[in-house]
Design an enzyme around this catalytic site. Structure first.
Site, PDB file in Angstrom:
ATOM      1  N   GLY A  48      45.882  28.457 111.983  1.00 47.02           N
ATOM      2  CA  GLY A  48      45.977  27.661 113.202  1.00 47.02           C
ATOM      3  C   GLY A  48      45.582  28.532 114.381  1.00 47.02           C
ATOM      4  NE  ARG A  49      49.387  33.373 115.758  1.00 45.45           N
ATOM      5  CZ  ARG A  49      50.524  32.938 116.302  1.00 45.45           C
ATOM      6  NH1 ARG A  49      50.640  32.876 117.603  1.00 45.45           N
ATOM      7  NH2 ARG A  49      51.555  32.602 115.545  1.00 45.45           N
ATOM      8  CB  CYS A  79      68.739  25.924 135.340  1.00 42.27           C
ATOM      9  SG  CYS A  79      68.317  24.936 136.774  1.00 42.27           S
TER      10      CYS A  79
HETATM   11  C1  LIG Z   1      52.379  27.764 110.841  1.00 43.48           C
HETATM   12  C2  LIG Z   1      51.735  27.719 109.514  1.00 43.48           C
HETATM   13  C3  LIG Z   1      50.364  27.984 109.403  1.00 43.48           C
HETATM   14  C4  LIG Z   1      49.516  28.434 110.564  1.00 43.48           C
HETATM   15  O1  LIG Z   1      49.896  29.658 111.064  1.00 43.48           O
HETATM   16  P1  LIG Z   1      48.962  30.397 112.159  1.00 43.48           P
HETATM   17  O2  LIG Z   1      49.760  31.584 112.542  1.00 43.48           O
HETATM   18  O3  LIG Z   1      48.798  29.439 113.268  1.00 43.48           O
HETATM   19  O4  LIG Z   1      47.694  30.725 111.484  1.00 43.48           O
HETATM   20  C5  LIG Z   1      49.794  27.834 108.166  1.00 43.48           C
HETATM   21  N1  LIG Z   1      50.510  27.460 107.095  1.00 43.48           N
HETATM   22  C6  LIG Z   1      51.823  27.200 107.160  1.00 43.48           C
HETATM   23  C7  LIG Z   1      52.534  26.767 105.935  1.00 43.48           C
HETATM   24  C8  LIG Z   1      52.483  27.343 108.366  1.00 43.48           C
HETATM   25  O5  LIG Z   1      53.788  27.092 108.437  1.00 43.48           O
END
Ligand SMILES: *Cc1c(COP(=O)(O)O)cnc(C)c1O
Length: 421
Positions: free
Chosen positions: A274-275, A341
């Site tokens: 994802g990241r 807050c």
């Molecule tokens: C969060 C997650 C990802 C993605 O992680 P990144 O750090 O964004 O690459 C992939 N697979 C699973 C099962 C996750 O929980």
């Protein structure tokens, strides 16, 4: 003073802000596409390679549609994420359900969509069969326990709630085989925001060896190995990005020496990042609302950790640029706060910046993943809009900002009229 790449000029930002008031997250289509292509290119040696974008990083259908057009699938871990994938037209085995503590409705939906179901526990085989029926293909998430080191964010595998133990894994494939399932995959995820490419090569090596062992012992052939997400990004100016090409080369060597020599070829390689897919290509744009000088210097923003939780949750660094002031001496020190807050509502602490004034635009880098999606409503904060900077230069709004009506939508003010307290 460290500078990071900015995809827009101050004038462009002012134009955008005149239509879409701050705060907002903005994503850069061109950069996302180029990065996606680079990843796919790096793994062109791997037959059937697929990246399943971790939807939780940026659950916006526009972003998902861009990634789909680059050949990505979707990694989902909740019912809404499965529904989002469906709405974008991602279906069948282009979806992977990698959830945990999974409710029946997710299994039912995943089965309906024809998604690959990746089980987090051995007990889920019977649960899945009971609620959704057995699928064609099944995958299990492996937790190596003390056989492998984890990393700082995700912790050590033996302390992680995810996955099956070594012993359970073999048992699970045996069970699934005996129940008549004929197609199999394997999954693991042991790191988060990991910048060392060696970590992923080691993980691949571990999984490839396991594939050989499972194939021999259980007499099944595995179709894919998903080595998870977790590839890091350089949040700090001095961080080096992961060299994807050398990471891929390292995995290929392991593939050739372990998978090919043991006749486990073809085994498709999957990632679910994802990241590293969207993180560096999103920015949180905010403005300075107040300057406050007490025991420290504070710049109070119109954004808060409700728009970007990472600094408060993990103490994360996000680089900050003040458009128009990039070249001024960074000789002041500020805490950049939001209006919650909570004293941890700080997007940066003790940050060296040029002198700030009310109205200055603040660009917070690397918010393209786990940014807007981790937003919350605590203290009556409303989630911001999301914009997309298209390849053709057009700016479109891909999610509007929340309103007070959205915040109140789950409350029953009608019922309140006859409620006596
Ligand atoms: C969060 C997650 C990802 C993605 O992680 P990144 O750090 O964004 O690459 C992939 N697979 C699973 C099962 C996750 O929980």
């Amino acid at each position: 003073m460290p500078q990071e790449k900015m995809p827009f000029t101050k004038e462009q930002l002012e134009d955008i802000i005149s239509i879409y008031p701050t705060p907002f997250h903005i994503y850069i289509e061109k950069d996302i596409r180029e990065n996606a292509r680079r990843l796919i290119n790096a793994f062109s040696w791997a037959e059937g390679f697929k990246e399943y974008f971790a939807v939780k990083a940026t659950p916006n259908p526009y972003i998902m549609k861009i990634l789909k057009s680059e050949g990505f699938g979707a990694d989902c871990s909740s019912l809404p994420e499965l529904l989002l994938a469906g709405k974008v037209g991602i279906g069948g085995e282009d979806i992977m359900l990698s959830s945990n503590d999974t409710p029946a409705e997710e299994f039912i939906k995943a089965k309906e969509l024809g998604a690959i179901i990746n089980l987090d526990d051995i007990s889920h085989i019977a649960y899945l069969e009971k609620h959704a029926g057995l699928p064609d293909i099944i995958s299990f998430r492996y937790n190596p326990g003390n056989r492998k080191q984890g990393n700082a964010i995700i912790g050590q595998p033996q302390d992680a709630k995810f996955g099956l133990t070594h012993e359970q894994l073999f048992e699970a494939y045996k069970m699934a085989k005996n129940m008549g399932i004929q197609r199999f995959g394997i999954h693991t995820m042991l790191a988060s925001n990991e910048l060392n490419p060696g970590h992923f090569v080691e993980t691949a090596e571990m999984i490839f060896k396991l594939v050989v062992e499972i194939s021999k012992n259980i007499k099944i052939s595995l179709e894919f190995a998903n080595i998870g997400g977790g590839i890091g990004i350089p949040y700090k100016p001095e961080d080096k990005p992961v060299d994807i090409e050398s990471l891929s080369k390292g995995i290929k060597e392991k593939y050739d020496t372990i998978i090919r020599t043991n006749n486990c070829h073809p085994l498709k390689l999957f990632l679910e990042c994802g990241r590293m897919i969207t993180g560096p290509y999103g920015y949180l744009v905010s403005k300075v609302r107040h300057i406050k000088k007490t025991y420290k210097n504070y710049a109070g923003l119109d954004a808060s950790i409700a728009d970007l939780m990472r600094p408060a949750l993990y103490g994360s660094y996000h680089h900050i640029t003040i458009p128009g002031k990039e070249d001024l001496p960074h000789n002041r020190v500020y805490d950049l706060t939001g209006s919650l807050c909570e004293n941890n509502d700080k997007l940066a602490i003790d940050r060296k910046l040029p002198e700030l004034e009310t109205g200055d635009i603040i660009v917070i880098h690397d918010t393209g993943a786990h940014g807007h999606s981790m937003g919350f409503n605590y203290n009556g904060k409303l989630r911001s809009a999301e914009l997309l900077f298209r390849e053709n230069g057009e700016i479109i709004q891909i999610r509007r900002a929340e309103t007070v009506d959205d915040y109140f939508a789950t409350l029953d003010f009608e019922g309140l009229k006859t409620f006596t307290a």
